[in-house]
Design a protein around this motif. Structure first.
Motif, PDB file in Angstrom:
ATOM      1  N   ILE A 203       0.923  -1.289  -0.025  1.00  9.42           N
ATOM      2  CA  ILE A 203       0.031   0.045  -0.098  1.00  9.42           C
ATOM      3  C   ILE A 203       0.983   1.257   0.215  1.00  9.42           C
ATOM      4  O   ILE A 203       0.313   2.005  -0.606  1.00  9.42           O
ATOM      5  CB  ILE A 203      -0.911  -0.002   1.304  1.00  9.42           C
ATOM      6  CG1 ILE A 203      -1.974  -1.161   1.021  1.00  9.42           C
ATOM      7  CG2 ILE A 203      -1.643   1.495   1.443  1.00  9.42           C
ATOM      8  CD1 ILE A 203      -2.878  -1.229   2.111  1.00  9.42           C
ATOM      9  N   PHE A 204       1.986   1.300   0.907  1.00  9.58           N
ATOM     10  CA  PHE A 204       2.830   2.451   0.894  1.00  9.58           C
ATOM     11  C   PHE A 204       3.443   2.644  -0.476  1.00  9.58           C
ATOM     12  O   PHE A 204       3.692   3.685  -1.136  1.00  9.58           O
ATOM     13  CB  PHE A 204       3.972   2.298   1.981  1.00  9.58           C
ATOM     14  CG  PHE A 204       4.856   3.374   2.053  1.00  9.58           C
ATOM     15  CD1 PHE A 204       4.452   4.578   2.453  1.00  9.58           C
ATOM     16  CD2 PHE A 204       6.188   3.200   1.528  1.00  9.58           C
ATOM     17  CE1 PHE A 204       5.560   5.830   2.486  1.00  9.58           C
ATOM     18  CE2 PHE A 204       7.233   4.069   1.537  1.00  9.58           C
ATOM     19  CZ  PHE A 204       6.700   5.341   1.937  1.00  9.58           C
ATOM     20  N   SER A 205       3.888   1.515  -1.172  1.00  9.19           N
ATOM     21  CA  SER A 205       4.493   1.681  -2.412  1.00  9.19           C
ATOM     22  C   SER A 205       3.529   2.062  -3.346  1.00  9.19           C
ATOM     23  O   SER A 205       4.136   2.721  -4.279  1.00  9.19           O
ATOM     24  CB  SER A 205       5.151   0.037  -2.820  1.00  9.19           C
ATOM     25  OG  SER A 205       6.239  -0.234  -2.042  1.00  9.19           O
ATOM     26  N   LEU A 206       2.321   1.763  -3.323  1.00  8.87           N
ATOM     27  CA  LEU A 206       1.325   1.998  -4.402  1.00  8.87           C
ATOM     28  C   LEU A 206       1.111   3.560  -4.203  1.00  8.87           C
ATOM     29  O   LEU A 206       0.985   4.529  -5.176  1.00  8.87           O
ATOM     30  CB  LEU A 206      -0.038   1.319  -4.185  1.00  8.87           C
ATOM     31  CG  LEU A 206      -1.204   1.727  -5.074  1.00  8.87           C
ATOM     32  CD1 LEU A 206      -0.808   1.222  -6.592  1.00  8.87           C
ATOM     33  CD2 LEU A 206      -2.364   0.993  -4.490  1.00  8.87           C
ATOM     34  N   ILE A 207       1.314   4.097  -3.040  1.00  2.00           N
ATOM     35  CA  ILE A 207       0.859   5.422  -2.804  1.00  2.00           C
ATOM     36  C   ILE A 207       2.040   6.348  -3.341  1.00  2.00           C
ATOM     37  O   ILE A 207       1.721   7.388  -4.058  1.00  2.00           O
ATOM     38  CB  ILE A 207       0.602   5.883  -1.193  1.00  2.00           C
ATOM     39  CG1 ILE A 207      -0.677   5.126  -0.916  1.00  2.00           C
ATOM     40  CG2 ILE A 207       0.590   7.324  -1.106  1.00  2.00           C
ATOM     41  CD1 ILE A 207      -0.988   5.148   0.617  1.00  2.00           C
ATOM     42  N   VAL A 208       3.294   5.698  -3.284  1.00  2.00           N
ATOM     43  CA  VAL A 208       4.425   6.651  -3.566  1.00  2.00           C
ATOM     44  C   VAL A 208       4.376   6.529  -5.063  1.00  2.00           C
ATOM     45  O   VAL A 208       4.687   7.494  -5.680  1.00  2.00           O
ATOM     46  CB  VAL A 208       5.617   5.908  -3.007  1.00  2.00           C
ATOM     47  CG1 VAL A 208       6.909   6.699  -3.664  1.00  2.00           C
ATOM     48  CG2 VAL A 208       5.771   6.039  -1.383  1.00  2.00           C
ATOM     49  N   VAL A 209       4.191   5.414  -5.778  1.00  2.00           N
ATOM     50  CA  VAL A 209       4.233   5.323  -7.263  1.00  2.00           C
ATOM     51  C   VAL A 209       2.965   6.492  -7.849  1.00  2.00           C
ATOM     52  O   VAL A 209       3.242   7.101  -8.915  1.00  2.00           O
ATOM     53  CB  VAL A 209       3.868   3.760  -7.550  1.00  2.00           C
ATOM     54  CG1 VAL A 209       3.484   3.856  -9.405  1.00  2.00           C
ATOM     55  CG2 VAL A 209       5.011   2.939  -7.397  1.00  2.00           C
ATOM     56  N   THR A 210       2.073   6.516  -7.280  1.00  2.00           N
ATOM     57  CA  THR A 210       0.720   7.234  -7.486  1.00  2.00           C
ATOM     58  C   THR A 210       1.011   8.648  -7.651  1.00  2.00           C
ATOM     59  O   THR A 210       0.821   9.429  -8.395  1.00  2.00           O
ATOM     60  CB  THR A 210      -0.515   7.005  -6.935  1.00  2.00           C
ATOM     61  OG1 THR A 210      -0.807   5.428  -6.947  1.00  2.00           O
ATOM     62  CG2 THR A 210      -1.789   7.892  -7.339  1.00  2.00           C
TER      63      THR A 210
ATOM     64  N   PHE B 299       4.270   9.948  -7.633  1.00  2.00           N
ATOM     65  CA  PHE B 299       5.146  10.127  -8.535  1.00  2.00           C
ATOM     66  C   PHE B 299       4.628  10.324  -9.981  1.00  2.00           C
ATOM     67  O   PHE B 299       5.073  11.077 -10.679  1.00  2.00           O
ATOM     68  CB  PHE B 299       6.233   8.994  -8.568  1.00  2.00           C
ATOM     69  CG  PHE B 299       7.420   9.326  -9.335  1.00  2.00           C
ATOM     70  CD1 PHE B 299       8.308  10.272  -9.139  1.00  2.00           C
ATOM     71  CD2 PHE B 299       7.308   8.460 -10.802  1.00  2.00           C
ATOM     72  CE1 PHE B 299       9.366  10.557  -9.952  1.00  2.00           C
ATOM     73  CE2 PHE B 299       8.536   8.675 -11.494  1.00  2.00           C
ATOM     74  CZ  PHE B 299       9.546   9.717 -11.338  1.00  2.00           C
ATOM     75  N   ALA B 300       3.708   9.269 -10.295  1.00  2.00           N
ATOM     76  CA  ALA B 300       2.957   9.592 -11.595  1.00  2.00           C
ATOM     77  C   ALA B 300       2.182  10.849 -11.832  1.00  2.00           C
ATOM     78  O   ALA B 300       2.140  11.485 -12.808  1.00  2.00           O
ATOM     79  CB  ALA B 300       1.978   8.353 -11.827  1.00  2.00           C
ATOM     80  N   MET B 301       1.525  11.456 -10.516  1.00  2.00           N
ATOM     81  CA  MET B 301       0.713  12.608 -10.562  1.00  2.00           C
ATOM     82  C   MET B 301       1.997  13.694 -10.792  1.00  2.00           C
ATOM     83  O   MET B 301       1.532  14.853 -11.557  1.00  2.00           O
ATOM     84  CB  MET B 301      -0.016  12.891  -9.218  1.00  2.00           C
ATOM     85  CG  MET B 301      -1.137  11.719  -9.183  1.00  2.00           C
ATOM     86  SD  MET B 301      -1.865  11.832  -7.643  1.00  2.00           S
ATOM     87  CE  MET B 301      -2.451  13.496  -7.605  1.00  2.00           C
ATOM     88  N   LEU B 302       2.813  13.814 -10.235  1.00  2.00           N
ATOM     89  CA  LEU B 302       4.019  14.993 -10.145  1.00  2.00           C
ATOM     90  C   LEU B 302       4.499  14.651 -11.902  1.00  2.00           C
ATOM     91  O   LEU B 302       4.896  15.656 -12.332  1.00  2.00           O
ATOM     92  CB  LEU B 302       5.105  14.512  -9.282  1.00  2.00           C
ATOM     93  CG  LEU B 302       6.179  15.593  -9.391  1.00  2.00           C
ATOM     94  CD1 LEU B 302       5.799  16.769  -8.865  1.00  2.00           C
ATOM     95  CD2 LEU B 302       7.428  14.914  -8.599  1.00  2.00           C
TER      96      LEU B 302
END
Length: 55
Positions: A27-34, A36-39
Motif C-alpha cells: 500500500i505504501f509503495s502504491l501511494i508513492v508510485v501514484t 510520482f505519476a501525478m507529479l
C-alpha cells in the motif's frame, strides 16, 4: 535492501505477520508510485491546465 529488512525486523511492524507486513509495504509503495505519476503528469501537462484555487 538491508535497511528495509532492518526496519521490518526491528521496527513497529515486527510483531505483525509477514502477510500484513507485505500488504502495508504494498500500500505504501502504491501511494508513492501514484504520487510520482501525478507529479510527472503535472510537469508534462501543468502548463496547459487551468488550475483554480478557491471555494
Amino acid at each position: 535492501m538491508d535497511v528495509l529488512k532492518d526496519v521490518m525486523k526491528y521496527g513497529p511492524m515486527a510483531s505483525l505477520s509477514y502477510w500484513t507486513q507485505g500488504i502495508i509495504v504494498s500500500i505504501f509503495s502504491l501511494i508513492v508510485v501514484t504520487l510520482f505519476a501525478m507529479l510527472v503528469l503535472l510537469f508534462t501537462h501543468g502548463m496547459y491546465a487551468n488550475i483554480q484555487f478557491g471555494y
